[in-house]
Design a protein around this motif. Sequence first.
Motif, PDB file in Angstrom:
ATOM      1  N   LEU A 277      54.241  21.738  36.206  1.00 58.38           N
ATOM      2  CA  LEU A 277      54.438  20.828  35.104  1.00 58.38           C
ATOM      3  C   LEU A 277      55.975  20.588  35.133  1.00 58.38           C
ATOM      4  O   LEU A 277      56.679  19.560  34.971  1.00 58.38           O
ATOM      5  CB  LEU A 277      54.065  21.298  33.844  1.00 58.38           C
ATOM      6  N   ILE A 278      56.786  21.860  35.087  1.00 55.41           N
ATOM      7  CA  ILE A 278      58.370  21.993  35.045  1.00 55.41           C
ATOM      8  C   ILE A 278      58.806  21.044  36.268  1.00 55.41           C
ATOM      9  O   ILE A 278      59.695  20.328  36.331  1.00 55.41           O
ATOM     10  CB  ILE A 278      58.898  23.158  34.960  1.00 55.41           C
TER      11      ILE A 278
ATOM     12  N   SER B  39      53.535  43.538  20.656  1.00 54.37           N
ATOM     13  CA  SER B  39      53.347  42.122  20.934  1.00 54.37           C
ATOM     14  C   SER B  39      53.698  41.602  22.297  1.00 54.37           C
ATOM     15  O   SER B  39      53.053  40.976  22.871  1.00 54.37           O
ATOM     16  CB  SER B  39      53.813  41.310  19.879  1.00 54.37           C
TER      17      SER B  39
ATOM     18  N   PHE C 196      59.005  38.729  20.809  1.00 54.15           N
ATOM     19  CA  PHE C 196      59.198  37.866  22.152  1.00 54.15           C
ATOM     20  C   PHE C 196      59.352  36.332  21.777  1.00 54.15           C
ATOM     21  O   PHE C 196      60.177  35.721  22.163  1.00 54.15           O
ATOM     22  CB  PHE C 196      58.106  38.181  22.928  1.00 54.15           C
ATOM     23  N   VAL C 197      58.278  35.746  20.953  1.00 52.94           N
ATOM     24  CA  VAL C 197      58.355  34.551  20.545  1.00 52.94           C
ATOM     25  C   VAL C 197      59.576  34.170  19.823  1.00 52.94           C
ATOM     26  O   VAL C 197      60.318  33.180  20.068  1.00 52.94           O
ATOM     27  CB  VAL C 197      57.190  34.071  19.481  1.00 52.94           C
TER      28      VAL C 197
ATOM     29  N   ALA D 278      58.464  17.476  35.673  1.00 47.88           N
ATOM     30  CA  ALA D 278      59.466  17.149  34.568  1.00 47.88           C
ATOM     31  C   ALA D 278      61.105  16.878  35.413  1.00 47.88           C
ATOM     32  O   ALA D 278      61.686  16.091  35.330  1.00 47.88           O
ATOM     33  CB  ALA D 278      59.528  18.342  33.481  1.00 47.88           C
TER      34      ALA D 278
ATOM     35  N   ILE E  74      51.455  40.109  25.112  1.00 49.59           N
ATOM     36  CA  ILE E  74      51.622  38.846  25.641  1.00 49.59           C
ATOM     37  C   ILE E  74      51.761  38.840  27.021  1.00 49.59           C
ATOM     38  O   ILE E  74      51.008  38.071  27.704  1.00 49.59           O
ATOM     39  CB  ILE E  74      52.943  38.362  24.687  1.00 49.59           C
TER      40      ILE E  74
ATOM     41  N   PRO F  37      46.731  28.251  33.522  1.00 48.78           N
ATOM     42  CA  PRO F  37      47.636  27.818  32.952  1.00 48.78           C
ATOM     43  C   PRO F  37      48.971  28.053  33.218  1.00 48.78           C
ATOM     44  O   PRO F  37      49.900  27.101  33.013  1.00 48.78           O
ATOM     45  CB  PRO F  37      46.983  27.897  31.444  1.00 48.78           C
ATOM     46  N   PHE F  38      49.040  29.387  33.206  1.00 47.45           N
ATOM     47  CA  PHE F  38      50.800  29.769  33.421  1.00 47.45           C
ATOM     48  C   PHE F  38      51.233  29.300  34.709  1.00 47.45           C
ATOM     49  O   PHE F  38      52.215  28.606  34.768  1.00 47.45           O
ATOM     50  CB  PHE F  38      50.859  31.311  33.449  1.00 47.45           C
TER      51      PHE F  38
ATOM     52  N   PHE G  16      45.416  33.977  30.970  1.00 47.02           N
ATOM     53  CA  PHE G  16      45.940  32.929  30.996  1.00 47.02           C
ATOM     54  C   PHE G  16      46.846  32.439  32.347  1.00 47.02           C
ATOM     55  O   PHE G  16      47.865  31.688  32.134  1.00 47.02           O
ATOM     56  CB  PHE G  16      46.834  32.510  29.863  1.00 47.02           C
TER      57      PHE G  16
ATOM     58  N   THR H  55      52.128  25.467  34.385  1.00 49.67           N
ATOM     59  CA  THR H  55      53.294  25.144  33.971  1.00 49.67           C
ATOM     60  C   THR H  55      54.283  25.044  34.717  1.00 49.67           C
ATOM     61  O   THR H  55      55.366  24.160  34.497  1.00 49.67           O
ATOM     62  CB  THR H  55      53.611  26.136  32.820  1.00 49.67           C
TER      63      THR H  55
ATOM     64  N   MET I 111      48.419  39.071  28.530  1.00 48.21           N
ATOM     65  CA  MET I 111      47.458  37.901  28.420  1.00 48.21           C
ATOM     66  C   MET I 111      47.898  36.970  29.267  1.00 48.21           C
ATOM     67  O   MET I 111      47.145  36.216  30.005  1.00 48.21           O
ATOM     68  CB  MET I 111      47.583  37.240  26.830  1.00 48.21           C
ATOM     69  N   ILE I 112      49.155  36.465  29.417  1.00 51.50           N
ATOM     70  CA  ILE I 112      49.913  35.585  30.355  1.00 51.50           C
ATOM     71  C   ILE I 112      49.471  35.913  31.742  1.00 51.50           C
ATOM     72  O   ILE I 112      48.870  35.051  32.364  1.00 51.50           O
ATOM     73  CB  ILE I 112      51.351  35.352  30.102  1.00 51.50           C
TER      74      ILE I 112
ATOM     75  N   VAL J  15      62.485  34.062  22.728  1.00 53.03           N
ATOM     76  CA  VAL J  15      62.234  32.835  23.474  1.00 53.03           C
ATOM     77  C   VAL J  15      62.604  31.622  22.583  1.00 53.03           C
ATOM     78  O   VAL J  15      63.158  30.646  23.055  1.00 53.03           O
ATOM     79  CB  VAL J  15      60.837  32.713  23.678  1.00 53.03           C
TER      80      VAL J  15
ATOM     81  N   VAL K 123      65.332  29.438  24.324  1.00 53.01           N
ATOM     82  CA  VAL K 123      64.903  28.331  24.787  1.00 53.01           C
ATOM     83  C   VAL K 123      65.134  27.000  23.922  1.00 53.01           C
ATOM     84  O   VAL K 123      65.873  25.964  24.454  1.00 53.01           O
ATOM     85  CB  VAL K 123      63.433  28.260  25.401  1.00 53.01           C
TER      86      VAL K 123
END
Lengths: 167, 100
Positions: free
Chosen positions: A150-151, A128, A53-54, A154, A132, A143-144, A140, A147, A135-136, A57, A61
């Motif tokens: 945050l975007i 994985s 997955f990472v 931005a 993931i 925090p998710f 998490f 974000t 977990m997200i 991304v 990205v």
Amino acid sequence: MTAALVVFFVLAALAVIGAVSLILQKHPIHSALSLIVVMVALAGLYLLLGAEFVAAVQIIVYGGAIMVLFVFVIMLLNAGVEEHTSISKMAGAPGLLLAVALAGFVAATIAKSTESVQAAPQTGEIASTLGISNMIFKDFVYPFELTSFLILVAVLGATVLAQREKS
Amino acid sequence: MVPTNYYVILSAILFGLGVFAFIFKRNIITIFMSIELMLNAVNLAFVAFSQALGKLDGQVFVLFVIVVAASEAAVGLGIIILIARNRQTLNVERVDLLKL
């Protein structure tokens, strides 16, 4: 030497060559293309580590969105070959010394301290992407959600910065 | 199986190259790209340790780092466009408004 090790060394060499090329190239567009090579090589390393997955991304990205943004801005501003004054060339020697010292220190310290990590049992096949997402959206989730804020900030900031002032 | 040390050492090398590029380069866009290189180096260490420990926390952190890097790129490139528009240069040595 196993196949995984061979793949690792090929990708690592590609990443390092790309990073060195980023430094040596004079034109920013060539530096940007070198950075794309580094990012694709890192995506391959993530695949080797079992982080599919990472890796996806990273390609989408980093290699897609962010680097296209960079190339777009380079073309928009019609950036030319960079010019070095004599003082900035002098900054190269202490800069090189600092960078080598930093990388050597970090590598030596971590390489020494990862012996305990090496001894830890490697679970190998972990699902994985499923893990993931669990977990997200469970551990998490705050925090998710942050974000997204945050975007939003931005996007607003970039819009306000880049707009032409009304006279 | 590739030892974790190899990944961490590669990460340190890439980070060092990023630091050097940050100091040596004079084009503001290239300096910005060297920051991205450093972020990528740290991401590699995150994923390597995540795999070594058999936990997924590191990979989740990588996703957050990528989100922050994307927002940083958007804002930073906006600033670069402003600098280029106001001072007609991309060389950081000519952006010396605060210099005495």
